[in-house]
Write a protein that holds these residues in place. Structure first.
Motif, mmCIF file in Angstrom:
data_model
loop_
_atom_site.group_PDB
_atom_site.id
_atom_site.type_symbol
_atom_site.label_atom_id
_atom_site.label_comp_id
_atom_site.label_asym_id
_atom_site.label_seq_id
_atom_site.Cartn_x
_atom_site.Cartn_y
_atom_site.Cartn_z
ATOM 1 N N HIS A 300 4.042 31.679 8.720
ATOM 2 C CA HIS A 300 3.090 32.044 9.771
ATOM 3 C C HIS A 300 1.656 32.018 9.244
ATOM 4 O O HIS A 300 0.757 31.477 9.893
ATOM 5 C CB HIS A 300 3.392 33.420 10.377
ATOM 6 C CG HIS A 300 2.445 33.729 11.494
ATOM 7 N ND1 HIS A 300 2.548 33.132 12.731
ATOM 8 C CD2 HIS A 300 1.324 34.492 11.547
ATOM 9 C CE1 HIS A 300 1.548 33.523 13.498
ATOM 10 N NE2 HIS A 300 0.791 34.354 12.805
ATOM 11 N N LEU A 314 -0.025 35.211 19.451
ATOM 12 C CA LEU A 314 1.019 34.958 18.449
ATOM 13 C C LEU A 314 0.798 35.829 17.212
ATOM 14 O O LEU A 314 1.748 36.406 16.671
ATOM 15 C CB LEU A 314 1.038 33.477 18.058
ATOM 16 C CG LEU A 314 1.652 32.528 19.095
ATOM 17 C CD1 LEU A 314 1.356 31.073 18.724
ATOM 18 C CD2 LEU A 314 3.161 32.743 19.206
ATOM 19 N N MET A 331 5.075 32.342 14.155
ATOM 20 C CA MET A 331 4.989 31.527 15.364
ATOM 21 C C MET A 331 5.977 30.377 15.223
ATOM 22 O O MET A 331 6.330 29.968 14.120
ATOM 23 C CB MET A 331 3.581 30.994 15.594
ATOM 24 C CG MET A 331 3.021 30.171 14.452
ATOM 25 S SD MET A 331 1.719 29.024 14.970
ATOM 26 C CE MET A 331 2.699 27.647 15.562
ATOM 27 N N ALA A 340 7.104 33.226 19.320
ATOM 28 C CA ALA A 340 7.257 33.584 17.906
ATOM 29 C C ALA A 340 8.706 33.987 17.686
ATOM 30 O O ALA A 340 9.421 34.301 18.641
ATOM 31 C CB ALA A 340 6.322 34.748 17.547
#
Ligand code: ADP
Ligand code: MG
Length: 383
Positions: A300, A314, A331, A340
């Motif tokens: 992420h 997100l 995500m 996500a």
């Protein structure tokens, strides 16, 4: 929604029974984001949510397409005039499959199609691929084409790229066609070879939550094209066919050869992301599901900081899930909204979902949709 109900809806619509009902799932990608157009590696799983297509052949060159989600009667298209690519809205996905089949020389002479789908649309969960693969499998079966799962995926991608005009990679269609229950699909998007990797969350007492932010920011399409262009520029500058060919051991020296700071960060994301996919597979194969949590978090951060495809919603979902005890979260999908994923202990699932919902309410965002992604079967015939 049962197959019988979809069949009954077809009969009501077209006045005859369908010859069968086929299902193809949406997917969520566990890790390996924006790697598929760099010839890299992805690790999706199929969702229990599917697009179901009731289909009957026609011999007269007519294609009739209907979706329960779209008001009004069927869209009618003549197979002779499928070229030329005017915008056909949602019907472009199944019509594109028929077009791609005929382009490849397959004798598809027409069809009536009725679709009902439980895959959320536009949430980054590949409702479009589900639509394509359900249609492609139905037509392959009915016209006796005997297409392999991989061929179905390629047809779906060709339909979406060339007929609909969306420059997606091969992951979504391959996941919908090839995934199996209880596994993630380790797919090499260059060689198109794949391996089923055990991902039995229930047996491990875990859940994978999907958090659909229910937002999709307008810059998504343009940003996607820009990311692809940056990756191509990076590969060109490094003298490799694709970023997949940059070994992670050579990353430092490769980055040193890139003058443009943006391209440098894009390259770093793709190379480290491919490495994270490999490491995730190694840990899953060793039976260490919990140990993939940190890799999801790193993925992420890389999407957010190096590839810059996340968004406030997100980041909030991932942050709130982590603070509420998720072992890892990131995500998933192209970004700028969509969904996500969060890996959680079964007993923490409710608390994590509530924490995310609360964070969204506090920030003034629309309530997210949260559900568990049970690794499910790929496309199949139901009736
Ligand atoms: P995603 O694949 O992530 O859901 P896309 O933008 O690629 O998002 O595809 C969504 C589009 O697919 C919708 O806008 C619609 O045109 C089409 N679609 C998906 N599911 C259905 C459905 N059940 N009925 C009609 N069209 C659908
Ligand atoms: Mg899609």
């Amino acid at each position: 929604m049962t197959a019988e109900r979809v069949s009954a809806a077809f009969r009501e619509l077209y006045g005859t029974a369908p010859e069968g009902v086929w299902a193809a799932p949406g997917r969520v990608n566990l890790i390996g984001e924006h790697t598929d157009y760099n010839d890299g590696f992805v690790l999706p799983l199929a969702l229990p949510q599917t697009a179901r297509a009731a289909v009957a052949r026609r011999a007269d060159g007519l294609l009739r397409l209907h979706s329960s989600d779209v008001p009004g009667g069927p869209v009618e298209l003549s197979l002779d005039r499928l070229g030329g690519r005017p915008d056909r809205g949602w019907a472009g996905y199944p019509a594109g499959v028929v077009w791609a089949l005929r382009e490849a020389g397959h004798p598809v002479t027409g069809a009536d199609v009725h679709i009902e789908s439980t895959v959320p649309t536009g949430a980054g969960l590949s409702s479009s691929a589900a639509l394509e693969i359900a249609t492609a499998l139905a037509l392959s079966d009915l016209f006796g084409l005997g297409l392999s799962r991989l061929e179905l995926a390629r047809l779906g991608q060709r339909a979406e790229n060339t007929f609909v005009g969306v420059p997606c990679g091969i992951m979504d269609q391959t996941a919908s066609a090839c995934c199996t229950r209880g596994h993630v699909l380790h797919l090499d998007t260059r060689e198109l070879t794949s391996r089923q990797v055990p991902f039995d969350l229930a047996a491990a007492g875990m859940r994978l939550l999907v958090i659909d932010t229910r937002v999709r920011h307008a810059l998504a399409d343009g940003a996607y094209a820009a990311r692809r262009a940056s990756c191509e520029e990076g590969a060109r500058a490094l003298g490799v066919p694709a970023l997949r060919d940059v070994d992670s051991a050579e990353l430092r020296s490769a980055l040193g050869r890139l003058a443009d700071g943006t391209v440098r960060r894009r390259v770093r994301h793709v190379v480290t992301e491919n490495q994270r996919v490999a490491e995730t597979v190694a840990r899953l194969e060793a039976g260490a599901i919990r140990a993939i949590g940190p890799l999801l978090n790193e993925g992420h951060a890389s999407c957010r900081d190096d590839f810059e495809v996340s968004c406030p919603e997100l980041d909030l979902a991932v942050g709130a899930a982590g603070r509420a005890g998720a072992l890892g979260a990131r995500m998933t999908g192209a970004g700028f909204g969509g969904s996500a994923v969060a890996l959680v202990e079964e007993e923490d699932a409710g608390r994590v979902a509530e924490a995310v919902a609360e964070a969204f309410a506090t920030a003034g965002h629309r309530e997210p949709r949260v559900f568990s992604a049970v690794p499910s079967a790929g496309a199949r015939r139901l009736l």
